[in-house]
Design a protein around this motif. Structure first.
Motif, short mmCIF file in Angstrom:
data_model
loop_
_atom_site.label_atom_id
_atom_site.label_comp_id
_atom_site.label_asym_id
_atom_site.label_seq_id
_atom_site.Cartn_x
_atom_site.Cartn_y
_atom_site.Cartn_z
N LEU A 1 -21.77 81.25 -80.34
CA LEU A 1 -20.81 81.76 -81.31
C LEU A 1 -19.38 81.41 -80.94
CD1 LEU A 1 -22.41 85.27 -81.97
CD2 LEU A 1 -22.70 83.16 -83.27
N THR A 2 -19.13 81.12 -79.68
CA THR A 2 -17.79 80.73 -79.26
C THR A 2 -17.44 79.35 -79.77
OG1 THR A 2 -18.13 82.04 -77.26
CG2 THR A 2 -16.31 80.48 -77.22
N VAL A 3 -18.42 78.44 -79.84
CA VAL A 3 -18.18 77.06 -80.24
C VAL A 3 -18.37 76.86 -81.74
CG1 VAL A 3 -19.04 74.69 -79.95
CG2 VAL A 3 -18.86 76.19 -77.98
N GLU A 4 -19.31 77.56 -82.33
CA GLU A 4 -19.69 77.32 -83.73
C GLU A 4 -18.67 77.82 -84.75
OE1 GLU A 4 -23.60 78.86 -84.39
OE2 GLU A 4 -24.49 77.54 -82.89
N GLY A 5 -17.65 78.49 -84.31
CA GLY A 5 -16.64 78.98 -85.25
C GLY A 5 -16.31 80.42 -84.93
N ARG A 6 -15.53 81.00 -85.80
CA ARG A 6 -15.10 82.37 -85.55
C ARG A 6 -16.27 83.33 -85.72
NH1 ARG A 6 -9.91 83.52 -88.88
NH2 ARG A 6 -11.44 83.29 -90.52
N ALA A 7 -16.28 84.34 -84.87
CA ALA A 7 -17.33 85.36 -84.92
C ALA A 7 -16.69 86.73 -84.83
CB ALA A 7 -18.32 85.16 -83.77
N VAL A 8 -17.39 87.72 -85.34
CA VAL A 8 -16.96 89.11 -85.22
C VAL A 8 -17.70 89.70 -84.03
CG1 VAL A 8 -16.88 91.37 -86.33
CG2 VAL A 8 -16.52 89.30 -87.68
N GLU A 9 -16.95 90.18 -83.05
CA GLU A 9 -17.53 90.79 -81.86
C GLU A 9 -17.04 92.23 -81.74
OE1 GLU A 9 -16.65 88.50 -78.39
OE2 GLU A 9 -17.71 86.73 -79.12
N ARG A 10 -17.99 93.14 -81.51
CA ARG A 10 -17.64 94.55 -81.36
C ARG A 10 -18.46 95.15 -80.24
NH1 ARG A 10 -14.03 93.05 -83.79
NH2 ARG A 10 -13.14 93.79 -85.70
N GLU A 11 -17.91 96.22 -79.68
CA GLU A 11 -18.58 96.96 -78.63
C GLU A 11 -18.33 98.45 -78.88
OE1 GLU A 11 -18.79 97.01 -73.74
OE2 GLU A 11 -17.22 95.85 -74.73
N LEU A 12 -19.28 99.27 -78.50
CA LEU A 12 -19.16 100.72 -78.63
C LEU A 12 -19.08 101.30 -77.23
CD1 LEU A 12 -19.70 103.35 -80.58
CD2 LEU A 12 -21.90 103.27 -79.43
N ALA A 13 -18.23 102.31 -77.07
CA ALA A 13 -18.12 102.98 -75.77
C ALA A 13 -17.98 104.48 -75.97
CB ALA A 13 -16.93 102.44 -74.99
N LEU A 14 -18.53 105.22 -75.03
CA LEU A 14 -18.33 106.67 -74.94
C LEU A 14 -17.54 106.92 -73.67
CD1 LEU A 14 -21.93 107.90 -75.82
CD2 LEU A 14 -19.94 107.87 -77.32
N LEU A 15 -16.45 107.71 -73.78
CA LEU A 15 -15.61 108.00 -72.64
C LEU A 15 -15.47 109.51 -72.49
CD1 LEU A 15 -14.20 105.38 -74.28
CD2 LEU A 15 -12.89 105.40 -72.19
N LYS A 16 -15.74 110.01 -71.30
CA LYS A 16 -15.57 111.43 -71.02
C LYS A 16 -14.25 111.64 -70.30
CE LYS A 16 -17.92 115.41 -69.02
NZ LYS A 16 -19.12 115.85 -68.29
N VAL A 17 -13.40 112.49 -70.87
CA VAL A 17 -12.08 112.75 -70.32
C VAL A 17 -11.99 114.25 -70.02
CG1 VAL A 17 -9.59 112.63 -70.70
CG2 VAL A 17 -11.08 110.85 -71.63
N GLU A 18 -11.74 114.57 -68.76
CA GLU A 18 -11.61 115.97 -68.34
C GLU A 18 -10.15 116.27 -68.05
OE1 GLU A 18 -14.18 116.19 -64.96
OE2 GLU A 18 -16.00 116.17 -66.17
N GLY A 19 -9.68 117.39 -68.55
CA GLY A 19 -8.29 117.76 -68.30
C GLY A 19 -7.93 119.05 -68.99
N GLU A 20 -6.73 119.53 -68.68
CA GLU A 20 -6.25 120.79 -69.24
C GLU A 20 -4.84 120.60 -69.78
OE1 GLU A 20 -6.38 123.52 -66.01
OE2 GLU A 20 -8.56 123.69 -66.03
N GLY A 21 -4.46 121.50 -70.66
CA GLY A 21 -3.09 121.61 -71.15
C GLY A 21 -2.56 120.35 -71.80
N GLU A 22 -1.44 119.89 -71.28
CA GLU A 22 -0.73 118.75 -71.88
C GLU A 22 -1.55 117.46 -71.82
OE1 GLU A 22 2.11 117.47 -74.24
OE2 GLU A 22 2.06 119.51 -73.48
N LYS A 23 -2.38 117.32 -70.80
CA LYS A 23 -3.22 116.13 -70.70
C LYS A 23 -4.24 116.07 -71.84
CE LYS A 23 -2.86 115.07 -65.83
NZ LYS A 23 -3.58 114.73 -64.61
N ARG A 24 -4.76 117.22 -72.25
CA ARG A 24 -5.71 117.25 -73.38
C ARG A 24 -5.02 116.83 -74.68
NH1 ARG A 24 -10.58 119.99 -73.07
NH2 ARG A 24 -10.42 120.79 -75.19
N VAL A 25 -3.81 117.31 -74.87
CA VAL A 25 -3.05 116.97 -76.08
C VAL A 25 -2.74 115.48 -76.09
CG1 VAL A 25 -0.88 117.36 -77.32
CG2 VAL A 25 -2.07 119.29 -76.26
N GLU A 26 -2.34 114.94 -74.95
CA GLU A 26 -2.03 113.51 -74.85
C GLU A 26 -3.27 112.66 -75.09
OE1 GLU A 26 0.36 110.06 -74.20
OE2 GLU A 26 0.76 112.11 -74.85
#
Length: 185
Positions: A103-128
């Motif tokens: 797909l890199t050589v044959e022309g333009r391709a649509v590439e996507r990836e899915l990710a799950l991210l766990k973020v732990e924090g309190e107060g202002e960090k949660r808002v940010e």
């Protein structure tokens, strides 16, 4: 008679490529391999890579035709142009492989990836974290008093950028699917 003044290399006027065909430049390529959906096929494809010392940066597999028993293996690998050509040729020789597309050589391709991210924090960090998630169009799929789990879809670069911004805010875990790709048009 005057001597011909021929310069090494190709020019836009030359009909011949006089440059060497080998290169030491490492390139990343996305390969889409259509295979028979049967036991052992994935192991044979992966065995080709491991047996020859090739690296796989990303790997996704899914059935694409239930009635025809076909699956698509999307592989992102890195190597010199000669190595990439060798990989494609060797993949094409495996019996249950129907098609190999670079797909890199044959022309333009649509590439996507899915990710799950766990973020732990309190107060202002949660808002940010919520503010940044909104900017990156990440969704909150789970929330507790101590953490969020964000779901984000996009290019690998987008996911990397989001993860980099979440690290100082308490990124504690990440799961990524690998790249799924289709040619455009």
């Amino acid at each position: 008679m005057s001597a011909l003044k021929i310069k090494k290399g190709t020019t836009k006027h030359s009909a011949y490529n006089l440059r060497p065909t080998f290169s030491d430049v490492q390139e990343s390529h996305t390969l889409a391999v259509i295979v028979e959906n049967e036991p052992g096929v994935l192991a044979r494809v992966i065995g080709l890579f491991s047996g020859r010392g090739y690296n796989i940066d990303s790997l996704t597999v899914a059935e694409i035709d239930h009635e025809g028993h076909r699956s698509r293996i999307t592989i992102v690998t890195t190597g010199t142009p000669q190595i990439i050509e060798q990989i494609k040729a060797q993949l094409g020789r495996i019996v249950p492989v129907y098609q190999v597309h670079d797909l890199t050589v044959e022309g333009r391709a649509v590439e996507r990836e899915l990710a799950l991210l766990k973020v732990e924090g309190e107060g202002e960090k949660r808002v940010e974290a919520l503010r940044l998630a909104d900017i990156f169009r990440a969704s909150v799929v789970d929330s507790t008093l101590d953490s969020f789990i964000f779901e984000i879809t996009g290019t690998s670069e987008k996911i990397d950028a989001f993860a980099d911004l979440m690290r100082p805010l308490g990124l504690s875990d990440i799961a990524r699917t690998g790249i799924a790709a289709l040619p455009r048009g």
